[in-house]
Design a protein around this motif. Structure first.
Motif, PDB file in Angstrom:
ATOM      1  N   GLN A  25       0.825  -1.209   0.000  1.00  0.00           N
ATOM      2  CA  GLN A  25       0.000   0.000   0.000  1.00  0.00           C
ATOM      3  C   GLN A  25       0.860   1.261   0.000  1.00  0.00           C
ATOM      4  OE1 GLN A  25      -2.498  -0.861   3.397  1.00  0.00           O
ATOM      5  NE2 GLN A  25      -4.125  -1.681   2.090  1.00  0.00           N
ATOM      6  N   THR A  26       1.970   1.240   0.719  1.00  0.00           N
ATOM      7  CA  THR A  26       2.869   2.394   0.753  1.00  0.00           C
ATOM      8  C   THR A  26       3.449   2.671  -0.629  1.00  0.00           C
ATOM      9  OG1 THR A  26       3.445   2.022   3.064  1.00  0.00           O
ATOM     10  CG2 THR A  26       5.003   3.305   1.765  1.00  0.00           C
ATOM     11  N   ARG A  27       3.799   1.603  -1.323  1.00  0.00           N
ATOM     12  CA  ARG A  27       4.382   1.751  -2.670  1.00  0.00           C
ATOM     13  C   ARG A  27       3.305   1.949  -3.738  1.00  0.00           C
ATOM     14  NH1 ARG A  27       9.392   1.051  -3.593  1.00  0.00           N
ATOM     15  NH2 ARG A  27       9.085   0.159  -5.650  1.00  0.00           N
ATOM     16  N   LYS A  28       2.030   1.853  -3.338  1.00  0.00           N
ATOM     17  CA  LYS A  28       0.897   2.031  -4.245  1.00  0.00           C
ATOM     18  C   LYS A  28       1.012   1.120  -5.465  1.00  0.00           C
ATOM     19  CE  LYS A  28       0.117   6.613  -2.563  1.00  0.00           C
ATOM     20  NZ  LYS A  28       0.258   8.004  -2.705  1.00  0.00           N
ATOM     21  N   GLU A  29       1.408  -0.133  -5.200  1.00  0.00           N
ATOM     22  CA  GLU A  29       1.537  -1.127  -6.256  1.00  0.00           C
ATOM     23  C   GLU A  29       0.186  -1.773  -6.533  1.00  0.00           C
ATOM     24  OE1 GLU A  29       4.042  -1.892  -8.170  1.00  0.00           O
ATOM     25  OE2 GLU A  29       5.661  -0.853  -7.161  1.00  0.00           O
ATOM     26  N   ASN A  54      -3.468 -21.709   4.873  1.00  0.00           N
ATOM     27  CA  ASN A  54      -3.375 -22.782   5.870  1.00  0.00           C
ATOM     28  C   ASN A  54      -2.051 -23.532   5.838  1.00  0.00           C
ATOM     29  OD1 ASN A  54      -3.740 -24.060   3.493  1.00  0.00           O
ATOM     30  ND2 ASN A  54      -5.507 -25.263   4.080  1.00  0.00           N
ATOM     31  N   HIS A  55      -1.024 -22.894   5.336  1.00  0.00           N
ATOM     32  CA  HIS A  55       0.309 -23.502   5.337  1.00  0.00           C
ATOM     33  C   HIS A  55       1.343 -22.388   5.456  1.00  0.00           C
ATOM     34  CE1 HIS A  55       0.814 -22.192   1.161  1.00  0.00           C
ATOM     35  NE2 HIS A  55      -0.416 -22.616   0.979  1.00  0.00           N
ATOM     36  N   PRO A  56       2.528 -22.704   5.916  1.00  0.00           N
ATOM     37  CA  PRO A  56       3.575 -21.680   6.043  1.00  0.00           C
ATOM     38  C   PRO A  56       3.968 -21.113   4.683  1.00  0.00           C
ATOM     39  CG  PRO A  56       4.141 -23.654   7.273  1.00  0.00           C
ATOM     40  CD  PRO A  56       2.957 -23.996   6.427  1.00  0.00           C
ATOM     41  N   LEU A  57       4.488 -19.909   4.691  1.00  0.00           N
ATOM     42  CA  LEU A  57       4.919 -19.218   3.486  1.00  0.00           C
ATOM     43  C   LEU A  57       6.299 -19.732   3.058  1.00  0.00           C
ATOM     44  CD1 LEU A  57       4.316 -16.870   1.529  1.00  0.00           C
ATOM     45  CD2 LEU A  57       5.463 -15.368   3.145  1.00  0.00           C
ATOM     46  N   PRO A  58       6.413 -20.259   1.837  1.00  0.00           N
ATOM     47  CA  PRO A  58       7.730 -20.716   1.378  1.00  0.00           C
ATOM     48  C   PRO A  58       8.707 -19.548   1.297  1.00  0.00           C
ATOM     49  CG  PRO A  58       5.999 -21.598  -0.020  1.00  0.00           C
ATOM     50  CD  PRO A  58       5.366 -20.564   0.875  1.00  0.00           C
ATOM     51  N   LEU A  59       9.945 -19.788   1.672  1.00  0.00           N
ATOM     52  CA  LEU A  59      10.970 -18.749   1.654  1.00  0.00           C
ATOM     53  C   LEU A  59      11.134 -18.176   0.248  1.00  0.00           C
ATOM     54  CD1 LEU A  59      13.019 -17.173   3.255  1.00  0.00           C
ATOM     55  CD2 LEU A  59      14.660 -19.021   2.913  1.00  0.00           C
ATOM     56  N   GLU A  60      11.011 -19.003  -0.760  1.00  0.00           N
ATOM     57  CA  GLU A  60      11.120 -18.540  -2.143  1.00  0.00           C
ATOM     58  C   GLU A  60      10.041 -17.502  -2.459  1.00  0.00           C
ATOM     59  OE1 GLU A  60      10.206 -20.554  -6.373  1.00  0.00           O
ATOM     60  OE2 GLU A  60      11.759 -21.568  -5.209  1.00  0.00           O
ATOM     61  N   THR A  61       8.844 -17.715  -1.950  1.00  0.00           N
ATOM     62  CA  THR A  61       7.744 -16.769  -2.156  1.00  0.00           C
ATOM     63  C   THR A  61       8.037 -15.458  -1.448  1.00  0.00           C
ATOM     64  OG1 THR A  61       6.164 -18.584  -2.340  1.00  0.00           O
ATOM     65  CG2 THR A  61       5.258 -16.398  -1.861  1.00  0.00           C
ATOM     66  N   LEU A  62       8.544 -15.537  -0.228  1.00  0.00           N
ATOM     67  CA  LEU A  62       8.889 -14.323   0.506  1.00  0.00           C
ATOM     68  C   LEU A  62       9.973 -13.539  -0.218  1.00  0.00           C
ATOM     69  CD1 LEU A  62       8.582 -12.452   2.909  1.00  0.00           C
ATOM     70  CD2 LEU A  62      10.180 -13.913   4.163  1.00  0.00           C
ATOM     71  N   ARG A  63      10.967 -14.245  -0.735  1.00  0.00           N
ATOM     72  CA  ARG A  63      12.027 -13.560  -1.493  1.00  0.00           C
ATOM     73  C   ARG A  63      11.452 -12.841  -2.713  1.00  0.00           C
ATOM     74  NH1 ARG A  63      16.124 -18.415  -0.899  1.00  0.00           N
ATOM     75  NH2 ARG A  63      17.231 -17.719   0.953  1.00  0.00           N
ATOM     76  N   ALA A  64      10.524 -13.471  -3.409  1.00  0.00           N
ATOM     77  CA  ALA A  64       9.897 -12.845  -4.576  1.00  0.00           C
ATOM     78  C   ALA A  64       9.143 -11.585  -4.168  1.00  0.00           C
ATOM     79  CB  ALA A  64       8.966 -13.832  -5.266  1.00  0.00           C
ATOM     80  N   ILE A  65       8.426 -11.652  -3.056  1.00  0.00           N
ATOM     81  CA  ILE A  65       7.675 -10.491  -2.572  1.00  0.00           C
ATOM     82  C   ILE A  65       8.629  -9.357  -2.204  1.00  0.00           C
ATOM     83  CG2 ILE A  65       6.219  -9.641  -0.677  1.00  0.00           C
ATOM     84  CD1 ILE A  65       4.863 -12.454  -0.726  1.00  0.00           C
ATOM     85  N   VAL A  66       9.703  -9.680  -1.508  1.00  0.00           N
ATOM     86  CA  VAL A  66      10.699  -8.678  -1.126  1.00  0.00           C
ATOM     87  C   VAL A  66      11.264  -8.003  -2.371  1.00  0.00           C
ATOM     88  CG1 VAL A  66      13.029  -8.408  -0.165  1.00  0.00           C
ATOM     89  CG2 VAL A  66      11.305  -9.681   1.101  1.00  0.00           C
ATOM     90  N   ASN A  67      11.589  -8.787  -3.382  1.00  0.00           N
ATOM     91  CA  ASN A  67      12.143  -8.228  -4.616  1.00  0.00           C
ATOM     92  C   ASN A  67      11.121  -7.375  -5.360  1.00  0.00           C
ATOM     93  OD1 ASN A  67      14.693  -9.336  -4.257  1.00  0.00           O
ATOM     94  ND2 ASN A  67      14.140 -11.223  -5.312  1.00  0.00           N
ATOM     95  N   LEU A  69       8.509  -5.766  -4.163  1.00  0.00           N
ATOM     96  CA  LEU A  69       8.189  -4.543  -3.422  1.00  0.00           C
ATOM     97  C   LEU A  69       9.428  -3.715  -3.107  1.00  0.00           C
ATOM     98  CD1 LEU A  69       5.477  -5.910  -0.963  1.00  0.00           C
ATOM     99  CD2 LEU A  69       5.138  -4.552  -3.032  1.00  0.00           C
ATOM    100  N   ASN A  70      10.603  -4.269  -3.429  1.00  0.00           N
ATOM    101  CA  ASN A  70      11.869  -3.584  -3.177  1.00  0.00           C
ATOM    102  C   ASN A  70      11.951  -3.086  -1.727  1.00  0.00           C
ATOM    103  OD1 ASN A  70      14.407  -2.615  -3.840  1.00  0.00           O
ATOM    104  ND2 ASN A  70      13.625  -0.618  -4.437  1.00  0.00           N
ATOM    105  N   THR A  71      11.761  -4.029  -0.814  1.00  0.00           N
ATOM    106  CA  THR A  71      11.723  -3.692   0.603  1.00  0.00           C
ATOM    107  C   THR A  71      12.323  -4.834   1.423  1.00  0.00           C
ATOM    108  OG1 THR A  71      10.269  -2.846   2.343  1.00  0.00           O
ATOM    109  CG2 THR A  71       9.415  -4.674   1.039  1.00  0.00           C
ATOM    110  N   SER A  72      12.267  -4.703   2.715  1.00  0.00           N
ATOM    111  CA  SER A  72      12.657  -5.777   3.628  1.00  0.00           C
ATOM    112  C   SER A  72      11.615  -5.819   4.739  1.00  0.00           C
ATOM    113  CB  SER A  72      14.056  -5.549   4.191  1.00  0.00           C
ATOM    114  OG  SER A  72      14.091  -4.356   4.933  1.00  0.00           O
TER     115      SER A  72
END
Length: 79
Positions: A25-29, A54-67, A69-72
């Motif tokens: 929301q901050t990045r208005k993407e 209903n399952h944990p977030l795969p690390l690969e998915t989190l990395r994609a989201i970080v990239n 959104l260009n954030t941490s």
């Protein structure tokens, strides 16, 4: 013969979905645009943000989201 071992790391981090939503929301993407780039559905992305999947977030998915959104994200890990 070469054998490769694959280990999938998954994360269950309370509050991470809210951080992802706030960053988006901050990045208005556009959610549609992000989902296309991530190769995921809007329903899955909403599930991540609302922490209702209903399952944990795969690390690969989190990395994609970080990239995308260009954030941490701030994550606290306890024993």
């Amino acid at each position: 013969m070469l054998v490769k071992q694959v280990i999938e790391t998954v994360l269950e981090v309370p509050g991470l979905g809210a951080q992802i939503k706030a960053a988006r929301q901050t990045r208005k993407e556009s959610l549609v645009k992000l989902c296309e780039q991530a190769g995921s559905s809007r329903q899955y992305w909403y599930g991540i943000e609302s922490e209702s999947i209903n399952h944990p977030l795969p690390l690969e998915t989190l990395r994609a989201i970080v990239n995308l959104l260009n954030t941490s994200f701030e994550v606290m890990i306890s024993d």
